[in-house]
Motif scaffolding. Structure first.
Motif, PDB file in Angstrom:
ATOM      1  N   ASP A  53     -27.561  19.671   0.506  1.00  0.00           N
ATOM      2  CA  ASP A  53     -27.562  18.261   0.879  1.00  0.00           C
ATOM      3  C   ASP A  53     -26.230  17.571   0.586  1.00  0.00           C
ATOM      4  O   ASP A  53     -26.136  16.350   0.719  1.00  0.00           O
ATOM      5  CB  ASP A  53     -28.698  17.505   0.179  1.00  0.00           C
ATOM      6  CG  ASP A  53     -28.544  17.510  -1.332  1.00  0.00           C
ATOM      7  OD1 ASP A  53     -27.686  18.262  -1.832  1.00  0.00           O
ATOM      8  OD2 ASP A  53     -29.287  16.778  -2.010  1.00  0.00           O
ATOM      9  N   ARG A  54     -25.209  18.318   0.224  1.00  0.00           N
ATOM     10  CA  ARG A  54     -23.887  17.731   0.009  1.00  0.00           C
ATOM     11  C   ARG A  54     -22.817  18.783   0.291  1.00  0.00           C
ATOM     12  O   ARG A  54     -22.848  19.864  -0.290  1.00  0.00           O
ATOM     13  CB  ARG A  54     -23.733  17.210  -1.411  1.00  0.00           C
ATOM     14  CG  ARG A  54     -22.448  16.409  -1.627  1.00  0.00           C
ATOM     15  CD  ARG A  54     -22.337  15.910  -3.061  1.00  0.00           C
ATOM     16  NE  ARG A  54     -21.242  14.976  -3.231  1.00  0.00           N
ATOM     17  CZ  ARG A  54     -19.970  15.330  -3.434  1.00  0.00           C
ATOM     18  NH1 ARG A  54     -19.655  16.627  -3.506  1.00  0.00           N
ATOM     19  NH2 ARG A  54     -19.026  14.421  -3.573  1.00  0.00           N
ATOM     20  N   THR A 110     -27.829  11.384   7.378  1.00  0.00           N
ATOM     21  CA  THR A 110     -26.584  11.858   6.779  1.00  0.00           C
ATOM     22  C   THR A 110     -25.626  10.686   6.572  1.00  0.00           C
ATOM     23  O   THR A 110     -25.413   9.880   7.474  1.00  0.00           O
ATOM     24  CB  THR A 110     -25.914  12.914   7.676  1.00  0.00           C
ATOM     25  OG1 THR A 110     -26.801  14.025   7.834  1.00  0.00           O
ATOM     26  CG2 THR A 110     -24.612  13.394   7.065  1.00  0.00           C
ATOM     27  N   GLU A 155     -23.328  13.725   2.830  1.00  0.00           N
ATOM     28  CA  GLU A 155     -24.468  13.745   1.919  1.00  0.00           C
ATOM     29  C   GLU A 155     -25.728  13.399   2.706  1.00  0.00           C
ATOM     30  O   GLU A 155     -25.728  12.471   3.517  1.00  0.00           O
ATOM     31  CB  GLU A 155     -24.279  12.760   0.769  1.00  0.00           C
ATOM     32  CG  GLU A 155     -23.236  13.191  -0.252  1.00  0.00           C
ATOM     33  CD  GLU A 155     -23.239  12.304  -1.480  1.00  0.00           C
ATOM     34  OE1 GLU A 155     -24.000  11.310  -1.499  1.00  0.00           O
ATOM     35  OE2 GLU A 155     -22.485  12.595  -2.431  1.00  0.00           O
ATOM     36  N   ARG A 209     -29.437  11.996   2.871  1.00  0.00           N
ATOM     37  CA  ARG A 209     -30.416  11.144   2.208  1.00  0.00           C
ATOM     38  C   ARG A 209     -31.666  11.114   3.071  1.00  0.00           C
ATOM     39  O   ARG A 209     -31.630  10.616   4.190  1.00  0.00           O
ATOM     40  CB  ARG A 209     -29.861   9.739   1.990  1.00  0.00           C
ATOM     41  CG  ARG A 209     -28.898   9.678   0.800  1.00  0.00           C
ATOM     42  CD  ARG A 209     -28.037   8.443   0.850  1.00  0.00           C
ATOM     43  NE  ARG A 209     -27.312   8.240  -0.400  1.00  0.00           N
ATOM     44  CZ  ARG A 209     -26.269   8.942  -0.787  1.00  0.00           C
ATOM     45  NH1 ARG A 209     -25.820   9.912  -0.014  1.00  0.00           N
ATOM     46  NH2 ARG A 209     -25.657   8.700  -1.928  1.00  0.00           N
ATOM     47  N   ASP A 226     -29.311  14.976  -9.005  1.00  0.00           N
ATOM     48  CA  ASP A 226     -28.775  15.497  -7.746  1.00  0.00           C
ATOM     49  C   ASP A 226     -29.626  15.086  -6.546  1.00  0.00           C
ATOM     50  O   ASP A 226     -29.151  15.110  -5.419  1.00  0.00           O
ATOM     51  CB  ASP A 226     -28.681  17.028  -7.797  1.00  0.00           C
ATOM     52  CG  ASP A 226     -27.638  17.491  -8.803  1.00  0.00           C
ATOM     53  OD1 ASP A 226     -26.705  16.712  -9.063  1.00  0.00           O
ATOM     54  OD2 ASP A 226     -27.779  18.601  -9.332  1.00  0.00           O
ATOM     55  N   ARG A 252     -30.700  10.629  -4.639  1.00  0.00           N
ATOM     56  CA  ARG A 252     -30.215  10.035  -3.398  1.00  0.00           C
ATOM     57  C   ARG A 252     -31.269  10.094  -2.299  1.00  0.00           C
ATOM     58  O   ARG A 252     -31.216   9.310  -1.351  1.00  0.00           O
ATOM     59  CB  ARG A 252     -28.936  10.742  -2.938  1.00  0.00           C
ATOM     60  CG  ARG A 252     -29.122  12.178  -2.515  1.00  0.00           C
ATOM     61  CD  ARG A 252     -27.824  12.739  -1.945  1.00  0.00           C
ATOM     62  NE  ARG A 252     -26.819  12.871  -2.965  1.00  0.00           N
ATOM     63  CZ  ARG A 252     -26.545  14.022  -3.573  1.00  0.00           C
ATOM     64  NH1 ARG A 252     -27.219  15.112  -3.261  1.00  0.00           N
ATOM     65  NH2 ARG A 252     -25.617  14.097  -4.487  1.00  0.00           N
TER      66      ARG A 252
END
Length: 489
Positions: A6-7, A95, A155, A157, A229, A232
């Motif tokens: 996710d990042r 994103t 990232e 979300r 982590d 978010r």
């Protein structure tokens, strides 16, 4: 085995534009065919596109570099170079794009949403497009512009309406499995949930999504455990639900202390998308009431939780499904209220702001690195520098004409620039020499040449010749003086 990411860091490089072509039409029985060089093609851009079928950033984890193709060069016969296709990268819904410095650049929400991460360079003009009354057959063409190259942080979300919060093994995954068709991993040990899990819940006419994030522990805001982590993923949630384990036997833990510990961690977390998690409505689910001791505990603390926080409390059991219907409709009511409170999206309006009449589009500053030098900054002058081939005198003369028409030379003179002082535009530094009015000297120059540059060379040669003559003259006078003195003796 699939992996949830996710990042990621994305290195995006757009394609460069193709160079223009400098060509003159040559055909039998057609003299003076004129310039026929075509323009260069546009370079491809790197574009992020939201795709509902993508749920992770795993592809960018394995391939972090994305480069679009360059545009094709122009050709003779008025043939323009082909434009390069844009490189479209599929990203999940929700994103968020950050710059390398941590600033939010784009929030990609909704299927089909597009964001140009790196703009492709424009193609250079061919000499056919540069022909004018002053230059009937230009012997040069413009170079294509380089494409943008940027480093971005992506990232994810999650786009969930309800976020489930709780300690490890509180029963969040079991609750998602009981409310929806999702099948997250369920086991009797902590941190079985390592990645966020989403489930779709239906309650009457309302359909909403529920997100289960890895369990939080005290100190999560400082990096302990896995919760920080994945916090978010609840930033977009309209409702937060505390899932409390009423059957825990760990010393020092009880429903009230668990809720307060998690609230302390949420208060220390600052969402990147703005707002505060403390403003989101809360519900409390006292889980595992199928255990007799847990049921007694829920009856003891339910009233106190409501009195202290003012939240609605629902005793439930994800195993026996007791109390799930009431909780499901309570979450649906909160989600409906949140959606109804959102402002109605208005059609996008394009606002045109014309440039002011006295806005020259550039600035002139004193160069701190070169004594007596100046730096010209502006989108157009810097772009013209990139388009110029400095191997061609006529192209350099054309650049001088463009700068003169823009007012750069007059501005340099007003700033106190003297002939021969260093002037920097973009990544090029040259010795400034005031030129003749734009376009006049070009009418008297041949293809690929410019009389102003030739004149500068001749002036330099004449100055060197005059210096040599001057030295010979001084030497002759000295010799004459010696002759005169010797004759007098």
């Amino acid at each position: 085995m699939s992996k949830f990411v996710d990042r990621v860091v994305l290195h995006a490089a757009a394609g460069a534009g193709g160079n223009g072509c400098a060509s003159v039409h040559r055909e039998k029985f057609k003299p003076l065919g004129g310039p026929d060089g075509g323009n260069g093609g546009r370079g491809g851009s790197v574009v992020l596109v939201v795709d509902q079928g993508v749920h992770t950033l795993l592809d960018f984890h394995h391939r972090p570099h994305a480069a679009a193709r360059n545009g094709k060069q122009g050709q003779g016969g008025f043939r323009a170079g082909a434009n390069a296709e844009d490189l479209e990268l599929r990203v999940p819904d929700g994103t968020v794009v950050f710059s390398a410095g941590g600033e939010i650049v784009a929030d990609l929400v909704g299927a089909g949403t597009r964001f140009v991460a790196a703009e492709g360079g424009r193609g250079g003009l061919g000499n056919a497009a540069l022909a004018s009354a002053a230059r009937k057959a230009p012997g040069f063409a413009l170079l294509g512009e380089p494409g943008e190259s940027v480093d971005l942080v992506l990232e994810l979300r999650s786009m969930a309406d309800v976020g489930l919060l709780g300690f490890p093994s509180a029963g969040k995954s079991s609750l998602v499995a009981a409310l929806s068709a999702a099948r997250p991993k369920i086991a009797d040990y902590p941190f079985t949930t390592l990645v966020p899990q989403l489930g779709v819940v239906s309650a009457g006419d309302e359909i909403y999504t529920v997100a289960d994030v890895p369990g939080l522990i005290p100190g999560a805001s400082e990096g302990r455990g896995l919760g920080l982590d994945f916090l978010r993923h609840i930033e977009r949630c309209s409702v937060l639900v505390h899932v409390v384990d009423c059957a825990t036997f760990e010393p020092g833990r009880d429903p009230l202390s668990d809720i307060q510990a998690l609230e302390d961690e949420l208060s220390r977390y600052t969402p990147a998308l703005g707002g505060e998690l403390a403003d989101r409505p809360r519900l409390v689910a006292l889980n595992k009431i199928d255990v007799p001791d847990a049921k007694d505990m829920s009856e003891l603390v339910a009233a106190e939780i409501t009195e202290r926080y003012g939240w609605r409390v629902f005793p439930i059991s994800a195993v026996s499904r007791s109390g799930l219907r009431e909780l499901t409709f309570a979450m649906a009511k909160e989600v409906h209220a949140y959606r109804a409170a959102q402002p109605v999206a208005e059609p996008t309006r394009i606002v045109l702001r014309p440039t002011a009449v006295d806005d020259s589009g550039f600035t002139i500053d004193v160069d701190p690195d070169l004594p007596g030098g100046f730096v010209v900054r502006g989108a157009r002058p810097e772009r013209w520098i990139r388009q110029t081939s400095f191997d061609n005198d006529e192209a350099v003369g054309y650049l001088a004409d463009r700068l003169a028409r823009l007012g750069v030379e007059d501005a340099l003179a007003r700033a106190g620039a003297q002939p021969g002082c260093p002037v920097t535009i973009g990544d090029v530094t040259f010795d400034w020499e005031p030129s003749t009015p734009a376009g006049i000297a070009a009418m008297m120059s041949g293809r690929g040449t410019d009389r102003r540059l030739e004149q500068t060379d001749r002036i330099g040669a004449a100055e060197r010749k005059a210096a040599r003559i001057d030295r010979r003259k001084h030497r002759t006078d000295a010799e004459l003086q010696i002759e005169l003195s010797s004759s007098e003796e």
